[in-house]
Design an enzyme around this catalytic site. Structure first.
Site, PDB file in Angstrom:
ATOM      1  N   ASN A 120       0.275  13.233   4.510  1.00  0.00           N
ATOM      2  CA  ASN A 120       0.382  12.645   5.849  1.00  0.00           C
ATOM      3  C   ASN A 120      -0.887  12.793   6.677  1.00  0.00           C
ATOM      4  O   ASN A 120      -0.887  12.468   7.863  1.00  0.00           O
ATOM      5  CB  ASN A 120       1.562  13.271   6.605  1.00  0.00           C
ATOM      6  CG  ASN A 120       2.894  12.820   6.051  1.00  0.00           C
ATOM      7  OD1 ASN A 120       2.971  11.817   5.353  1.00  0.00           O
ATOM      8  ND2 ASN A 120       3.951  13.567   6.343  1.00  0.00           N
ATOM      9  N   ILE A 143       0.810  -1.222   0.000  1.00  0.00           N
ATOM     10  CA  ILE A 143       0.000   0.000   0.000  1.00  0.00           C
ATOM     11  C   ILE A 143       0.844   1.272   0.000  1.00  0.00           C
ATOM     12  O   ILE A 143       0.310   2.372  -0.033  1.00  0.00           O
ATOM     13  CB  ILE A 143      -0.969   0.031   1.210  1.00  0.00           C
ATOM     14  CG1 ILE A 143      -0.205  -0.118   2.531  1.00  0.00           C
ATOM     15  CG2 ILE A 143      -2.032  -1.042   1.071  1.00  0.00           C
ATOM     16  CD1 ILE A 143      -1.095   0.029   3.756  1.00  0.00           C
ATOM     17  N   GLY A 144       2.164   1.126   0.028  1.00  0.00           N
ATOM     18  CA  GLY A 144       3.002   2.316  -0.016  1.00  0.00           C
ATOM     19  C   GLY A 144       4.458   1.957  -0.198  1.00  0.00           C
ATOM     20  O   GLY A 144       4.886   0.826   0.064  1.00  0.00           O
ATOM     21  N   ARG A 145       5.220   2.930  -0.659  1.00  0.00           N
ATOM     22  CA  ARG A 145       6.651   2.718  -0.865  1.00  0.00           C
ATOM     23  C   ARG A 145       7.354   4.059  -0.817  1.00  0.00           C
ATOM     24  O   ARG A 145       6.829   5.071  -1.279  1.00  0.00           O
ATOM     25  CB  ARG A 145       6.906   2.064  -2.221  1.00  0.00           C
ATOM     26  CG  ARG A 145       8.367   1.934  -2.569  1.00  0.00           C
ATOM     27  CD  ARG A 145       8.552   1.561  -4.028  1.00  0.00           C
ATOM     28  NE  ARG A 145       8.027   0.240  -4.319  1.00  0.00           N
ATOM     29  CZ  ARG A 145       8.651  -0.887  -3.996  1.00  0.00           C
ATOM     30  NH1 ARG A 145       9.805  -0.837  -3.373  1.00  0.00           N
ATOM     31  NH2 ARG A 145       8.124  -2.056  -4.302  1.00  0.00           N
ATOM     32  N   GLY A 146       8.553   4.043  -0.240  1.00  0.00           N
ATOM     33  CA  GLY A 146       9.369   5.243  -0.223  1.00  0.00           C
ATOM     34  C   GLY A 146      10.807   4.884  -0.496  1.00  0.00           C
ATOM     35  O   GLY A 146      11.119   3.792  -0.957  1.00  0.00           O
ATOM     36  N   SER A 147      11.718   5.810  -0.201  1.00  0.00           N
ATOM     37  CA  SER A 147      13.115   5.599  -0.532  1.00  0.00           C
ATOM     38  C   SER A 147      13.805   4.647   0.434  1.00  0.00           C
ATOM     39  O   SER A 147      14.848   4.096   0.105  1.00  0.00           O
ATOM     40  CB  SER A 147      13.857   6.939  -0.541  1.00  0.00           C
ATOM     41  OG  SER A 147      13.744   7.571   0.719  1.00  0.00           O
ATOM     42  N   TYR A 148      13.245   4.445   1.613  1.00  0.00           N
ATOM     43  CA  TYR A 148      13.908   3.511   2.519  1.00  0.00           C
ATOM     44  C   TYR A 148      12.944   2.567   3.212  1.00  0.00           C
ATOM     45  O   TYR A 148      13.328   1.837   4.118  1.00  0.00           O
ATOM     46  CB  TYR A 148      14.766   4.276   3.538  1.00  0.00           C
ATOM     47  CG  TYR A 148      14.078   4.670   4.827  1.00  0.00           C
ATOM     48  CD1 TYR A 148      14.596   4.270   6.055  1.00  0.00           C
ATOM     49  CD2 TYR A 148      12.921   5.451   4.833  1.00  0.00           C
ATOM     50  CE1 TYR A 148      13.987   4.632   7.243  1.00  0.00           C
ATOM     51  CE2 TYR A 148      12.309   5.813   6.010  1.00  0.00           C
ATOM     52  CZ  TYR A 148      12.855   5.408   7.215  1.00  0.00           C
ATOM     53  OH  TYR A 148      12.245   5.775   8.393  1.00  0.00           O
ATOM     54  N   ALA A 149      11.712   2.510   2.778  1.00  0.00           N
ATOM     55  CA  ALA A 149      10.751   1.615   3.413  1.00  0.00           C
ATOM     56  C   ALA A 149       9.655   1.227   2.440  1.00  0.00           C
ATOM     57  O   ALA A 149       9.406   1.901   1.445  1.00  0.00           O
ATOM     58  CB  ALA A 149      10.138   2.269   4.650  1.00  0.00           C
ATOM     59  N   LYS A 186       1.537  17.716   5.936  1.00  0.00           N
ATOM     60  CA  LYS A 186       1.242  17.935   4.528  1.00  0.00           C
ATOM     61  C   LYS A 186       0.081  17.028   4.148  1.00  0.00           C
ATOM     62  O   LYS A 186      -0.292  16.118   4.899  1.00  0.00           O
ATOM     63  CB  LYS A 186       2.455  17.650   3.646  1.00  0.00           C
ATOM     64  CG  LYS A 186       3.053  16.270   3.822  1.00  0.00           C
ATOM     65  CD  LYS A 186       4.332  16.140   3.026  1.00  0.00           C
ATOM     66  CE  LYS A 186       5.026  14.816   3.286  1.00  0.00           C
ATOM     67  NZ  LYS A 186       6.296  14.700   2.549  1.00  0.00           N
ATOM     68  N   ASP A 206       6.358  17.650   9.667  1.00  0.00           N
ATOM     69  CA  ASP A 206       6.095  17.120   8.334  1.00  0.00           C
ATOM     70  C   ASP A 206       4.601  17.064   8.040  1.00  0.00           C
ATOM     71  O   ASP A 206       4.107  16.100   7.456  1.00  0.00           O
ATOM     72  CB  ASP A 206       6.710  15.731   8.167  1.00  0.00           C
ATOM     73  CG  ASP A 206       6.899  15.350   6.701  1.00  0.00           C
ATOM     74  OD1 ASP A 206       6.858  16.271   5.850  1.00  0.00           O
ATOM     75  OD2 ASP A 206       7.087  14.157   6.407  1.00  0.00           O
TER      76      ASP A 206
END
Length: 513
Positions: free
Chosen positions: A302, A179-185, A299, A297
């Site tokens: 989030n 359900i989600g992805r980022g640069s380190y997780a 925004k 953070d």
């Protein structure tokens, strides 16, 4: 003299905790996505001396100063290390180093730490300096990471590895969907087998957080997640466990999507909707502030909506803990479009930066665009440097179609002087917000008990509400890259001691199911 603004060092990357990648408001609403929707990041301070670029570091084994040859010891970040030649020095000695960085690269003391892979520090540094201090983009954000979509293998077969945790483990969960992805997780939708309760599971590769500051941020995020469990408008933590290669944070699953997802479809919200969401956000922020935590953070990405339409803030990777009354911090960090002027000016700051970010978010909700629109074909104006200049210098122009009350509250939150900003008066800041004319129709007691009726209820068309998540994630197979034994051998497992956690509040809820 203001701290230098980063120049040419920010690369597009996803938000801190990896909950989701980049998404933008409709093109007509927000101008240039390359400026407005880059993820949150920190800029690290580097100290110039004789060609060296020293960074404060934490040393967990014997290290000796290259200047005075004495042992570097103490708590937290005890000394400096040059990001290029790996020279270690006491903080007090860094300005005394007589040799240039180039010469030191050929004569690093054998008693010092062996060189490590510093390719993440290989960014262009800004030309400006103040008192020998430069800034670089945080190594926590980089685009050169090998994506989990390559060379995939089923997660149970590939990464279960050696179980370090003594409590819950990966085998206790069914993995349902990405359900989600980022640069380190990477974030997965999971089901706890023993009671069929559904959670979100954030999976973090240890190799990407081996840096001492990265480890500090993971621990801070975990601690804030723990405290957030007792607030209805914050995503809380269920449990944490680890293997030799990964960290796992099991958190509340909020299935209504985020405000960015809904704003992409509606462009702008009625003032009544924005008022409701802003009021619940205020309660969440005040909860954190009362516990000495700056969120840093806030925004659209989030702010999540639950099945009933109430908000929940998530992603605590930028949080700062431990601030008492009157305390401040100075870390240059945030998502570019939401960074407060006092951060850009290089000033010490406190909770004021969260109220500024709330003003930006409320403007976006009600106006359908950023308050810092940069509509131009000039590439020199489509940069973070120029965006920061606009935030610092350009007056906020409130759209005429907004009500007087809405205009007034936006001007209050978007005051460039934190001392005059709404919510920032000592002792009475939160009361000033609650009594503002814009929020006068809010019953704050009912709101805090989640008894106020939300203006919008997300559509949940399946068992999990996956329609409210970006298909670029939900269409992925539930897989992670297999473990690399050579990488695991280089990980200092002692850095992650004590990571395991089970939330007693949520466990008691499970047992009653």
């Amino acid at each position: 003299m203001p701290a230098p603004l980063p120049s040419g060092v920010l690369v597009g990357s996803s938000p801190g905790t990896g909950f989701r990648g980049h998404r933008v408001l409709p093109a007509a609403s927000c101008g240039h996505e390359s400026v407005y929707r880059r993820g949150a990041r920190r800029w690290r301070k580097l100290y110039r001396a004789n060609g060296h670029l020293f960074q404060a570091r934490r040393f967990n084994r014997k290290a000796y100063c290259g200047q005075c040859s004495e042992r570097i010891w103490g708590l937290a970040r005890q000394g400096y290390r040059c990001v290029h030649c790996k020279l270690l020095v006491h903080k007090r000695c860094h300005s005394l180093v007589p040799l240039t960085c180039r010469r030191h690269m050929d004569s690093v003391m054998p008693s010092q730490e062996p060189p490590v892979d510093e390719k993440k520090d290989g960014v262009d540094l800004p030309a400006q300096e103040t008192d020998g201090i430069a800034y670089i983009s945080s190594t926590r954000k980089h685009d050169s990471i090998k994506d989990d979509s390559e060379d995939l293998k089923p997660v149970i077969d590939g990464v279960d590895g050696i179980k370090i945790s003594q409590g819950l483990g990966l085998q206790d969960f069914d993995l349902i969907r990405v359900i989600g992805r980022g640069s380190y997780a990477k974030v997965l939708l999971v089901r706890l087998k023993k009671n069929d309760q559904v959670y979100a599971m954030k999976v973090v590769k240890k190799e990407l957080v081996h840096d001492d500051e990265d480890i500090d941020w993971v621990q801070t995020e975990k601690h804030v997640f723990e405290q957030a469990s007792s607030n209805p408008f914050l995503v809380g933590l269920h449990s944490c466990f680890q293997t030799t290669s990964r960290l796992f944070l099991v958190i509340e699953y909020v299935n209504g999507g985020d405000l960015m997802f809904h704003m992409q479809r509606q462009r702008k919200l009625p003032e009544e909707h924005a008022r409701f969401y802003a009021a619940e956000i205020c309660i969440a922020l005040n909860f954190l502030h009362e516990r000495g935590i700056i969120y840093r953070d806030l925004k659209l990405d989030n702010v999540l909506l639950d099945a009933d339409g109430h908000i929940k803030l998530t992603d605590y990777g930028m949080c700062k803990e431990g601030l008492g009354p009157g305390d401040t911090t100075s870390t240059f960090c945030g998502t570019p479009n939401y960074i407060a002027p006092e951060i850009l000016r290089g000033e010490e700051y406190g909770f004021s930066v969260d109220w500024w970010a709330l003003g930006v978010l409320m403007f976006e909700m009600m106006a359908g665009r950023s308050p810092f629109d940069i509509i131009t074909d000039n590439p020199d104006m489509n940069t973070e440097d120029y965006l920061f200049q606009v935030i610092l210098e350009k007056p906020i122009r409130i759209p005429r179609f907004l009500s007087v009350k809405a205009s007034h509250v936006l001007k209050g939150f978007l005051n460039k002087d934190p001392k005059e900003r709404l919510g920032c008066r000592p002792q009475t800041g939160f009361s000033d917000i609650k009594s503002h004319a814009f929020f006068r129709s809010i019953d704050w007691d009912l709101l805090e008990k989640k008894q106020a009726l939300p203006p919008f209820q997300p559509q949940i068309t399946d068992d999990y509400g996956l329609d409210n998540f970006d298909t670029q994630f939900t269409s992925e197979p539930v897989q992670l890259t297999p473990d690399d034994e050579d990488v695991i051998k280089r990980i200092d497992q002692s850095e992650f001691e004590g990571f395991e956690y089970i939330n007693p509040l949520l466990l008691s809820t499970e047992e009653s199911v």
